[in-house]
Design an enzyme around this catalytic site. Structure first.
Site, PDB file in Angstrom:
ATOM      1  N   HIS A  73       0.833  -1.205   0.000  1.00 60.67           N
ATOM      2  CA  HIS A  73       0.000   0.000   0.000  1.00 60.67           C
ATOM      3  C   HIS A  73       0.867   1.255   0.000  1.00 60.67           C
ATOM      4  CE1 HIS A  73      -2.918   2.815   2.233  1.00 60.67           C
ATOM      5  NE2 HIS A  73      -3.430   2.629   1.026  1.00 60.67           N
ATOM      6  N   GLU A 104       0.587  -0.572  -4.859  1.00 65.04           N
ATOM      7  CA  GLU A 104      -0.481   0.415  -5.042  1.00 65.04           C
ATOM      8  C   GLU A 104       0.071   1.802  -4.757  1.00 65.04           C
ATOM      9  OE1 GLU A 104      -3.921   2.944  -3.595  1.00 65.04           O
ATOM     10  OE2 GLU A 104      -2.048   2.443  -2.584  1.00 65.04           O
ATOM     11  N   ASP A 136      -0.980   6.343  -5.437  1.00 61.30           N
ATOM     12  CA  ASP A 136      -2.056   7.302  -5.708  1.00 61.30           C
ATOM     13  C   ASP A 136      -1.595   8.343  -6.724  1.00 61.30           C
ATOM     14  OD1 ASP A 136      -3.932   6.364  -3.552  1.00 61.30           O
ATOM     15  OD2 ASP A 136      -2.148   6.812  -2.359  1.00 61.30           O
ATOM     16  N   HIS A 144      -0.901  11.032  -2.153  1.00 61.55           N
ATOM     17  CA  HIS A 144      -2.243  10.633  -1.720  1.00 61.55           C
ATOM     18  C   HIS A 144      -3.190  11.807  -1.475  1.00 61.55           C
ATOM     19  CE1 HIS A 144      -5.366   9.416   1.182  1.00 61.55           C
ATOM     20  NE2 HIS A 144      -5.354   8.274   0.527  1.00 61.55           N
ATOM     21  N   GLU A 189      -4.059   4.294  -8.483  1.00 57.78           N
ATOM     22  CA  GLU A 189      -5.355   4.822  -8.025  1.00 57.78           C
ATOM     23  C   GLU A 189      -5.516   6.278  -8.451  1.00 57.78           C
ATOM     24  OE1 GLU A 189      -6.447   4.759  -3.812  1.00 57.78           O
ATOM     25  OE2 GLU A 189      -8.172   5.999  -4.357  1.00 57.78           O
TER      26      GLU A 189
HETATM   27  O1  G3P Z   1      -6.183   0.270  -2.473  1.00 58.64           O
HETATM   28  C1  G3P Z   1      -7.154   1.112  -2.020  1.00 58.64           C
HETATM   29  C2  G3P Z   1      -6.688   2.077  -0.996  1.00 58.64           C
HETATM   30  O2  G3P Z   1      -5.432   2.593  -1.319  1.00 58.64           O
HETATM   31  C3  G3P Z   1      -7.691   3.158  -0.862  1.00 58.64           C
HETATM   32  O3  G3P Z   1      -7.525   3.972   0.217  1.00 58.64           O
HETATM   33  O4  G3P Z   1      -7.120   6.187   1.136  1.00 58.64           O
HETATM   34  O5  G3P Z   1      -5.279   4.554   1.050  1.00 58.64           O
HETATM   35  O6  G3P Z   1      -6.081   5.632  -1.018  1.00 58.64           O
HETATM   36  P1  G3P Z   1      -6.461   5.140   0.329  1.00 58.64           P
HETATM   37 CA    CA Z   2      -4.753   4.493  -2.527  1.00 57.55          CA
END
Ligand code: G3P
Ligand code: CA
Length: 220
Positions: A6, A33, A35, A48, A100
């Site tokens: 993450h 993952e 952002d 993020h 994302e």
């Molecule tokens: O993989 C989904 C997750 O990353 C969504 O939540 O707030 O960490 O972007 P967030």
């Molecule tokens: Ca995310």
């Protein structure tokens, strides 16, 4: 089951930096993952929050700053905010990516960037904004896409299908075995995010999910 880091491996290194991505790779993550947002001068960057305040030594909106200004900031441990191009180059041939989309209107540009980079690994485009998920499908009919859910709607599986998603991402406390089964019956891959506690990981794994997103991919 896929092990997904993450924001890179945010439990070990500053989130959404190349150091964090490197850490996730070294810990054996299958996917990383991150952002995606856009600067005031149109560059795609990995961060993020809408503002830079929490994760850097600066202040202000990402969308209100040029790439040059953003690059002067310290994103932790001397790391800079990466561009999507840099990320693709660093990860190519080493790990797959979940990109994302955090703001509206990025679909076409992100797809283009991935294709131009010659990235050979798996890419899953994700968003809580299901119109964006659908826009990715329009920009690239072959793309893998994930509809993310926070609180669950009445029929999240139907909503994901309406967004033409291939994947569905559930907040881990909302996933159930029957929900995962329904996803599978309808041909959707089911991931759970963001699971850090060892017991929670064990519980979520027992539900039959296809992937888990964690700040600590080494715990998966
Ligand atoms: O993989 C989904 C997750 O990353 C969504 O939540 O707030 O960490 O972007 P967030
Ligand atoms: Ca995310």
């Amino acid at each position: 089951m896929l092990r997904i880091g993450h924001r890179g491996a945010a439990g070990h290194a500053p989130e959404n930096t190349l150091a964090s991505v490197e850490k996730a790779i070294s810990l054996g993550a299958d996917l990383v993952e991150v952002d995606v947002q856009r600067t005031s001068d149109g560059h795609l960057v990995i961060i993020h929050d809408k503002r830079v305040d929490r994760t850097t030594n600066g202040a202000g909106l990402v969308s209100g700053m040029s790439l040059r200004a953003l690059r002067e900031l310290d994103a932790g441990a001397g790391q800079r905010i990466p561009t999507v191009e840099e990320l693709l180059q660093a990860a190519n041939g080493r790990v797959g990516l979940i990109l994302e989309l955090k703001i509206k209107g990025l679909a076409e540009q992100v797809c283009k960037s991935v294709h131009l980079s010659g990235f050979t690994g798996q890419v899953i485009y994700a968003s809580f904004m299901h119109d964006e998920v659908r826009s990715i499908r329009e920009a690239d009919p072959q793309a893998m896409t994930m509809a993310l859910f926070g609180r669950l709607s009445n029929d999240p599986v139907m909503a994901a299908q309406n967004a033409k998603a291939t994947h569905i991402g559930f907040r881990y406390i909302t996933v159930t075995k029957s929900l995962v089964e329904t996803c599978h019956q309808r041909g959707l891959v089911a991931f759970a995010y963001t699971v850090n506690d060892q017991q929670d990981i064990k519980n979520v794994m027992s539900l039959g999910v296809d992937g888990i997103v964690s700040d600590f991919p080494d715990r998966l």
